[in-house]
Design an enzyme around this catalytic site. Structure first.
Site, short mmCIF file in Angstrom:
data_model
loop_
_atom_site.label_atom_id
_atom_site.label_comp_id
_atom_site.label_asym_id
_atom_site.label_seq_id
_atom_site.Cartn_x
_atom_site.Cartn_y
_atom_site.Cartn_z
N HIS A 190 0.82 -1.20 0.00
CA HIS A 190 0.00 0.00 0.00
C HIS A 190 0.86 1.26 0.00
CE1 HIS A 190 -3.64 -2.31 1.82
NE2 HIS A 190 -3.66 -2.32 0.52
N ARG A 297 -12.06 -2.01 -12.44
CA ARG A 297 -12.15 -3.11 -11.46
C ARG A 297 -13.36 -2.85 -10.57
NH1 ARG A 297 -6.72 -1.29 -11.06
NH2 ARG A 297 -5.20 -2.70 -12.04
N ARG A 334 -15.22 -4.55 -16.08
CA ARG A 334 -15.08 -5.96 -15.74
C ARG A 334 -16.10 -6.33 -14.68
NH1 ARG A 334 -9.47 -7.98 -13.24
NH2 ARG A 334 -10.26 -6.90 -11.40
N GLU A 433 -6.94 -15.09 -18.96
CA GLU A 433 -6.01 -15.18 -17.84
C GLU A 433 -5.82 -16.62 -17.36
OE1 GLU A 433 -7.63 -12.80 -14.64
OE2 GLU A 433 -9.67 -13.15 -15.38
N ASP A 457 -2.50 -12.75 -13.72
CA ASP A 457 -2.89 -14.12 -13.40
C ASP A 457 -2.38 -15.13 -14.43
OD1 ASP A 457 -4.08 -14.02 -10.93
OD2 ASP A 457 -6.11 -13.70 -11.69
N CYS A 504 -4.52 -5.91 -20.16
CA CYS A 504 -4.77 -5.07 -19.00
C CYS A 504 -3.92 -5.45 -17.78
CB CYS A 504 -6.24 -5.07 -18.62
SG CYS A 504 -6.92 -6.71 -18.30
#
Length: 577
Positions: A190, A297, A334, A433, A457, A504
């Site tokens: 973060h 997202r 998505r 993915e 992924d 992406c």
């Protein structure tokens, strides 16, 4: 002396170090009388209230100065303070074990942090950091210790510290802290994410930098390469002054490209679009010259809450993004991708040994028609306000794609019956993915409008390597020939059906990868907003026609290191001459 760590945020800074040693919070462990439990519980609850007020302030500051996505970090912190298991465990120790509040808090904190930190799941490891941060804030309130996160006024410095919590990073003043370096941390922490948003150069994971540097020592922080020079000589300083000036000139050059289209040297146009997590992020994407949104997202609409977002709430968010981007810029939404490393406190999912291979994303949505159709209806309604496209994640079989489209058709029929309009020509695509999807890309291409390759992924699944596991992270290589051959296979399969392909994953913004991807025929590159202008500048210097031969050649090489070296020698170094 040179120390090498992880490049967390780009930039070069030459300045004096300020070493901040962590202050140990001394906790006195004592038993209380049974008649004191109410007072001690009230003291703990008062500390919770003070900590919550502070976190609300930090969250709003981050929301205004950075983005909604970073602000959600502190929504997660607030949820810790509201977690009945966490708070209840502390109050239980106060009331039943007759422990003072400070000791009860540290006992519960240590138990949870040890549990979460030992897990393989990335989300849970981050939860350990969140719990540590929140617990320390609470402990300071109980002990009456002033939070000294903010630096005193003075000349700009390089902050040297063991670690920076998200709270610490959010409160850094870029005018005072020109860079920071830490003993621990990674590029996806973060603190690293917020450093990039604040545009504060950072190098993390240096192991013992706090022991090697003393306050007042001159240091050079190279956030491009991930190195720190301690007490450099005049020759090294001169080298980095020149490198810093060149980087600043590059940034100024990139800034001029904000309103330009992305066109290669031989006139081939590709779309440079942004990955975002909130409506607020769409504005940042526009400011950085995005030609659209390649990935919204939507799970961030679901996180930091105690319930599912309603259709109206989702509709408002999707509409806001579409209106921000305008009718000429595409917005790919998505559908919900929860599971794996992302969990919702109000959506109990089965505990799984391998959550990344389990019940997540489209697999869960196809089982939860109520959740899935609520989201699809909201997306369809918002499509009236811009060029919105729908993308399903984690598709592994053609049956999953068809079932998802059946739900979409049901939603369209419902809206028609209700007299609610939507964009009739709305495009529907899938993320590639899962290796299985790569191998049947020819079949999937007949039933979609586009593919978007999710390399984060795809690499993990292809190499059977968790990128967060230090023992196998070296196998997580976007340049591995197997990964590049999969990308090539997908692009070829789509082209045979006249469908376009984007990417992406983080790989789309990697300078060594861009020439290869362009040569393979990738048509859309979606990345973090702050990477767009650098990518546009690079693409403008490349010849797509010439790179087709280079791309075919690198597919024959044997390792990712060999491929990166080849691109550097034959493309990137040539451009620097």
């Amino acid at each position: 002396m040179v120390q090498t760590g992880i490049a967390a945020a780009p930039g070069i800074v030459i300045g004096k170090a300020v070493v901040r040693q962590e202050k140990q919070l001394v906790v006195e462990r004592k038993k209380i009388d049974s008649g004191e439990t109410a007072r001690e519980t009230d003291r703990f609850r008062h500390a919770v209230g003070l900590a919550a007020s502070e976190l609300v302030g930090i969250k709003e500051k981050v929301r205004q100065e950075l983005s909604e996505e970073e602000a959600r970090i502190f929504e997660a912190h607030l949820l810790v303070l509201q977690d009945p298991e966490f708070v209840g465990a502390i109050e239980f120790l106060i009331n039943q074990e007759l422990l003072n509040a400070e000791a009860a808090l540290t006992d519960v904190r240590d138990q949870y942090v040890q549990l979460f930190a030992s897990m393989d799941n990335e989300y849970m490891r981050e939860r350990a950091s969140d719990l540590q941060d929140v617990s320390n804030r609470l402990l300071k309130k109980l002990l009456g210790v002033k939070d000294d996160s903010a630096m005193e006024d003075g000349e700009p410095v390089v902050l040297v510290v063991h670690d920076l919590t998200p709270s610490d990073t959010a409160q850094l003043d870029p005018a005072r802290i020109k860079a920071f370096v830490t003993n621990v941390g990674g590029r996806t922490s973060h603190s690293a994410i917020m450093a990039r948003s604040l545009e504060i150069p950072a190098v993390v994971g240096l192991s013992d930098i706090t022991e090697r540097v003393t306050s007042g020592t001159l240091v050079i922080v190279d956030g491009l390469e991930g190195t720190v020079h301690i007490d450099p000589d005049e020759a090294v300083i001169a080298t980095y002054e020149a490198k810093k000036q060149a980087y600043e000139q590059q940034k100024a050059l990139w800034a001029k490209l904000v309103h330009e289209k992305t066109v290669t040297r031989d006139g081939y146009h590709v779309e440079l679009v942004a990955n975002i997590g909130s409506p607020h992020d769409a504005s940042q994407a526009m400011e950085n010259g995005a030609e659209g949104i390649g990935l919204f997202r939507t799970e961030f609409l679901y996180m930091g809450k105690d319930r599912f977002p309603t259709e109206e709430e989702q509709f408002a968010a999707y509409k806001a993004i579409a209106q921000t981007m305008g009718s000429e810029r595409p917005v790919i939404i998505r559908t919900l991708d929860i599971g794996g490393d992302k969990e919702l406190p109000y959506l109990p999912l089965p505990k799984e040994q391998n959550p990344f291979l389990g019940y997540r994303a489209i697999r869960m949505c196809l089982d939860r028609a109520d959740l899935f159709k609520t989201q699809l209806r909201a997306i369809l309604r918002a499509s009236e306000y811009g060029d919105i496209k729908i993308m399903y994640p984690m598709i592994a079989t053609i049956g999953e794609l068809r079932k998802a489209n059946e739900f979409l058709a049901e939603c369209k029929e419902e809206l028609q019956r209700e007299g609610i309009s939507y964009r009739q020509e709305l495009e529907v695509g899938i993320m590639i993915e899962v290796p299985a999807a790569v191998m049947i890309a020819d079949q999937l291409a007949r039933e979609v409008d586009f593919f978007s390759i999710g390399t984060n992924d795809l690499i993990q699944y292809t190499m059977a390597a968790d990128r967060m596991n230090e023992h196998v992270s070296h196998l997580y290589d976007p340049f591995h020939p197997a990964v590049l051959r999969m990308i090539h296979h997908v692009i070829k399969a789509a082209a045979q059906e006249g469908k376009w392909v984007g990417m992406c994953g983080e790989m789309a913004g990697e300078p060594h990868a861009i020439p290869i991807l362009l040569g393979l025929g990738l048509q859309e590159f979606s990345m973090s907003a702050t990477s767009i202008l650098q990518a546009r500048h690079l693409l403008a210097q490349l010849d797509a026609g010439q790179l087709r031969e280079l791309a075919m050649h690198v597919l024959t090489l044997e390792s990712g290191a060999e491929i990166k070296a080849y691109v550097k020698e034959h493309v990137l170094d040539v451009l620097q001459r």
